[in-house]
Design a protein around this motif. Structure first.
Motif, mmCIF file in Angstrom:
data_model
loop_
_atom_site.group_PDB
_atom_site.id
_atom_site.type_symbol
_atom_site.label_atom_id
_atom_site.label_comp_id
_atom_site.label_asym_id
_atom_site.label_seq_id
_atom_site.Cartn_x
_atom_site.Cartn_y
_atom_site.Cartn_z
ATOM 1 N N GLU A 81 17.646 -9.525 -11.599
ATOM 2 C CA GLU A 81 15.700 -9.547 -12.489
ATOM 3 C C GLU A 81 15.463 -9.703 -13.438
ATOM 4 O OE1 GLU A 81 11.325 -8.293 -10.506
ATOM 5 O OE2 GLU A 81 13.267 -7.565 -9.982
ATOM 6 N N ALA A 82 16.329 -8.547 -13.987
ATOM 7 C CA ALA A 82 15.952 -8.971 -15.258
ATOM 8 C C ALA A 82 16.574 -10.242 -16.435
ATOM 9 C CB ALA A 82 16.508 -7.224 -16.312
ATOM 10 N N GLY A 83 17.816 -10.153 -16.326
ATOM 11 C CA GLY A 83 18.153 -11.547 -16.601
ATOM 12 C C GLY A 83 17.440 -12.580 -16.380
ATOM 13 N N GLY A 84 16.449 -12.943 -14.971
ATOM 14 C CA GLY A 84 16.357 -13.868 -15.040
ATOM 15 C C GLY A 84 15.259 -13.790 -15.868
ATOM 16 N N HIS A 85 14.354 -12.780 -16.210
ATOM 17 C CA HIS A 85 12.864 -13.108 -17.041
ATOM 18 C C HIS A 85 13.514 -12.986 -18.293
ATOM 19 C CE1 HIS A 85 10.230 -11.855 -14.068
ATOM 20 N NE2 HIS A 85 10.681 -10.879 -14.043
ATOM 21 N N VAL A 86 14.576 -12.776 -19.055
ATOM 22 C CA VAL A 86 15.210 -13.749 -19.877
ATOM 23 C C VAL A 86 15.252 -14.968 -19.968
ATOM 24 C CG1 VAL A 86 16.908 -13.525 -21.240
ATOM 25 C CG2 VAL A 86 16.415 -11.361 -20.647
ATOM 26 N N ALA A 87 16.228 -15.308 -18.918
ATOM 27 C CA ALA A 87 16.392 -17.181 -18.888
ATOM 28 C C ALA A 87 14.473 -17.746 -18.510
ATOM 29 C CB ALA A 87 16.609 -17.400 -17.026
ATOM 30 N N VAL A 88 13.803 -16.961 -18.089
ATOM 31 C CA VAL A 88 11.952 -17.596 -17.898
ATOM 32 C C VAL A 88 12.216 -17.618 -19.953
ATOM 33 C CG1 VAL A 88 9.902 -16.981 -17.239
ATOM 34 C CG2 VAL A 88 11.725 -16.676 -15.975
ATOM 35 N N ALA A 89 12.050 -16.653 -20.339
ATOM 36 C CA ALA A 89 11.609 -16.684 -22.141
ATOM 37 C C ALA A 89 11.929 -17.723 -22.531
ATOM 38 C CB ALA A 89 11.698 -15.047 -22.367
ATOM 39 N N LEU A 90 14.021 -17.633 -21.815
ATOM 40 C CA LEU A 90 14.600 -18.617 -23.088
ATOM 41 C C LEU A 90 13.648 -20.815 -22.556
ATOM 42 C CD1 LEU A 90 17.634 -19.268 -23.620
ATOM 43 C CD2 LEU A 90 17.015 -20.755 -22.293
ATOM 44 N N THR A 91 13.376 -20.476 -21.266
ATOM 45 C CA THR A 91 13.383 -21.807 -20.563
ATOM 46 C C THR A 91 11.977 -22.143 -21.063
ATOM 47 O OG1 THR A 91 12.708 -20.923 -18.536
ATOM 48 C CG2 THR A 91 14.885 -22.170 -18.945
ATOM 49 N N ALA A 92 10.812 -20.916 -21.644
ATOM 50 C CA ALA A 92 9.840 -21.333 -21.684
ATOM 51 C C ALA A 92 10.233 -22.098 -22.975
ATOM 52 C CB ALA A 92 8.825 -20.199 -21.907
ATOM 53 N N GLY A 93 10.378 -21.226 -24.285
ATOM 54 C CA GLY A 93 10.379 -21.987 -25.409
ATOM 55 C C GLY A 93 10.745 -23.254 -25.286
ATOM 56 N N ALA A 94 11.967 -23.243 -24.343
ATOM 57 C CA ALA A 94 12.692 -25.119 -24.601
ATOM 58 C C ALA A 94 11.300 -26.071 -23.690
ATOM 59 C CB ALA A 94 13.870 -24.927 -23.612
ATOM 60 N N GLY A 95 10.298 -25.330 -22.955
ATOM 61 C CA GLY A 95 9.466 -26.367 -23.258
ATOM 62 C C GLY A 95 9.410 -26.793 -21.383
ATOM 63 N N ARG A 101 10.502 -22.949 -14.648
ATOM 64 C CA ARG A 101 10.629 -21.203 -15.314
ATOM 65 C C ARG A 101 11.104 -20.520 -13.687
ATOM 66 N NH1 ARG A 101 6.297 -23.017 -18.831
ATOM 67 N NH2 ARG A 101 5.272 -21.099 -18.224
ATOM 68 N N GLN A 102 10.010 -20.652 -12.866
ATOM 69 C CA GLN A 102 10.449 -19.832 -11.417
ATOM 70 C C GLN A 102 11.554 -19.908 -10.654
ATOM 71 O OE1 GLN A 102 7.800 -16.927 -10.369
ATOM 72 N NE2 GLN A 102 10.201 -17.430 -9.488
ATOM 73 N N ARG A 103 11.884 -21.326 -11.031
ATOM 74 C CA ARG A 103 13.399 -21.722 -10.645
ATOM 75 C C ARG A 103 13.975 -21.039 -11.680
ATOM 76 N NH1 ARG A 103 15.374 -21.656 -7.274
ATOM 77 N NH2 ARG A 103 16.069 -23.914 -7.541
ATOM 78 N N VAL A 104 14.366 -20.757 -12.425
ATOM 79 C CA VAL A 104 15.630 -20.220 -12.912
ATOM 80 C C VAL A 104 15.133 -19.165 -12.531
ATOM 81 C CG1 VAL A 104 14.154 -19.469 -14.837
ATOM 82 C CG2 VAL A 104 16.878 -20.444 -14.927
ATOM 83 N N LEU A 105 14.515 -17.803 -13.035
ATOM 84 C CA LEU A 105 13.973 -16.871 -12.210
ATOM 85 C C LEU A 105 14.964 -17.145 -10.720
ATOM 86 C CD1 LEU A 105 13.499 -13.812 -12.125
ATOM 87 C CD2 LEU A 105 11.295 -14.745 -11.923
ATOM 88 N N ASP A 106 14.387 -17.507 -9.992
ATOM 89 C CA ASP A 106 14.488 -17.479 -8.761
ATOM 90 C C ASP A 106 16.328 -17.336 -8.602
ATOM 91 O OD1 ASP A 106 12.051 -17.550 -7.652
ATOM 92 O OD2 ASP A 106 12.077 -18.915 -7.114
ATOM 93 N N VAL A 107 17.277 -18.048 -8.590
ATOM 94 C CA VAL A 107 18.153 -18.450 -8.815
ATOM 95 C C VAL A 107 18.808 -17.601 -9.115
ATOM 96 C CG1 VAL A 107 20.247 -20.283 -10.036
ATOM 97 C CG2 VAL A 107 17.863 -21.330 -9.045
ATOM 98 N N ILE A 108 18.129 -16.648 -11.010
ATOM 99 C CA ILE A 108 19.853 -15.950 -10.923
ATOM 100 C C ILE A 108 19.417 -14.996 -10.228
ATOM 101 C CG2 ILE A 108 19.792 -13.594 -12.813
ATOM 102 C CD1 ILE A 108 19.209 -16.381 -15.002
ATOM 103 N N ILE A 109 18.199 -13.954 -9.116
ATOM 104 C CA ILE A 109 17.883 -13.040 -8.466
ATOM 105 C C ILE A 109 18.753 -12.956 -7.560
ATOM 106 C CG2 ILE A 109 16.177 -12.466 -6.792
ATOM 107 C CD1 ILE A 109 13.732 -12.408 -9.338
ATOM 108 N N ARG A 110 18.898 -14.664 -7.111
ATOM 109 C CA ARG A 110 19.625 -15.290 -5.646
ATOM 110 C C ARG A 110 20.958 -15.260 -5.602
ATOM 111 N NH1 ARG A 110 14.436 -19.605 -4.178
ATOM 112 N NH2 ARG A 110 12.877 -18.431 -3.113
ATOM 113 N N HIS A 111 21.342 -14.721 -6.479
ATOM 114 C CA HIS A 111 23.142 -15.154 -6.260
ATOM 115 C C HIS A 111 23.384 -14.009 -6.444
ATOM 116 C CE1 HIS A 111 23.310 -12.905 -10.858
ATOM 117 N NE2 HIS A 111 24.521 -12.152 -10.244
ATOM 118 N N ASN A 112 22.740 -12.630 -6.339
ATOM 119 C CA ASN A 112 23.178 -11.462 -5.477
ATOM 120 C C ASN A 112 22.970 -10.852 -4.074
ATOM 121 O OD1 ASN A 112 24.588 -10.183 -7.411
ATOM 122 N ND2 ASN A 112 23.265 -8.533 -8.872
ATOM 123 N N TRP A 113 22.418 -12.555 -3.997
ATOM 124 C CA TRP A 113 22.133 -11.797 -2.672
ATOM 125 C C TRP A 113 23.058 -12.372 -1.564
ATOM 126 C CZ3 TRP A 113 17.461 -15.424 -0.512
ATOM 127 C CH2 TRP A 113 16.223 -15.063 -1.035
#
Length: 206
Positions: A81-95, A101-113
């Motif tokens: 989840e922490a890594g997912g929020h890093v990805a959210v911040a990065l992709t926000a900067g990328a527009g 941005r929610q999708r990248v958080l979901d994907v990263i969290i779900r990789h550990n499901w």
């Protein structure tokens, strides 16, 4: 299927994800996240999946374990989840818009499901089975043997088994309610040690 068949997306978010992964990952973990992207893309091809957001897969794969890096190790949140929020911040900067941005958080969290339904989240599914192969050795014979050997030669496993076991064990001890604790209880150390890919350190050994 060959390594040259897969190229990183030529986008600001992809380039930034790569730069961030290189800056904060050990060599072993950098190779792991790169292999995870390649396995995800290869699984998509083998399974004939055409409905894949490849940029999303790339960014999520490159950043899915960045939460174990000391700079991003959250005091309470699970490392995914922490890594997912890093990805959210990065992709926000990328527009990226908020929904993506929610999708990248979901994907990263779900990789550990334990598993992800591809009908619900194809990118999360691909990252989950890709990391399942690289960490636990799941589905070791699905991808072409020559491709697997080529990837391992280009991105060797190095000290992944020891490093990742130590990182997840530390996370589990400090955050016992997170997925890291489940992974430790599930025998991640043995799975890493016994992963068939660990026996292919020599890329010619098949």
């Amino acid at each position: 299927m060959h390594l040259a068949d897969f190229a990183a997306p030529n986008t600001p978010a992809a380039a930034a994800a790569r730069e961030l992964a290189e800056a904060y990952s050990t060599p072993s973990l950098l190779n792991h996240v790169t292999r995870s992207w390649l396995w995800a893309e290869a699984f998509a091809e083998v399974e004939g999946r055409t409905d894949v957001d490849h940029e999303l897969v790339y960014v999520a794969a490159l950043l899915h374990d960045i939460g174990v890096a000391p700079a991003f190790d959250n005091v309470a949140l699970s490392y995914e989840e922490a890594g997912g929020h890093v990805a959210v911040a990065l992709t926000a900067g990328a527009g990226w818009p908020a929904a993506r941005r929610q999708r990248v958080l979901d994907v990263i969290i779900r990789h550990n499901w334990p598993s992800v339904d591809p009908e619900q989240d194809v990118e999360g599914y691909l990252l989950e089975i890709a990391t399942g192969l690289d960490i636990s050795g799941a589905r070791p014979d699905v991808l072409p043997a020559e491709f697997v050997a080529e990837v391992l030669q280009a991105y060797p496993r190095q000290a992944l088994a020891d490093e990742f076991t130590a990182a997840v064990t530390d996370q589990a001890e400090r955050k016992p309610t997170t997925a890291a604790h489940r992974l430790v209880l599930g025998g991640i150390a043995a799975k890493l040690r016994d992963n068939p890919l660990e026996r292919q350190r020599d890329p010619l050994e098949r």
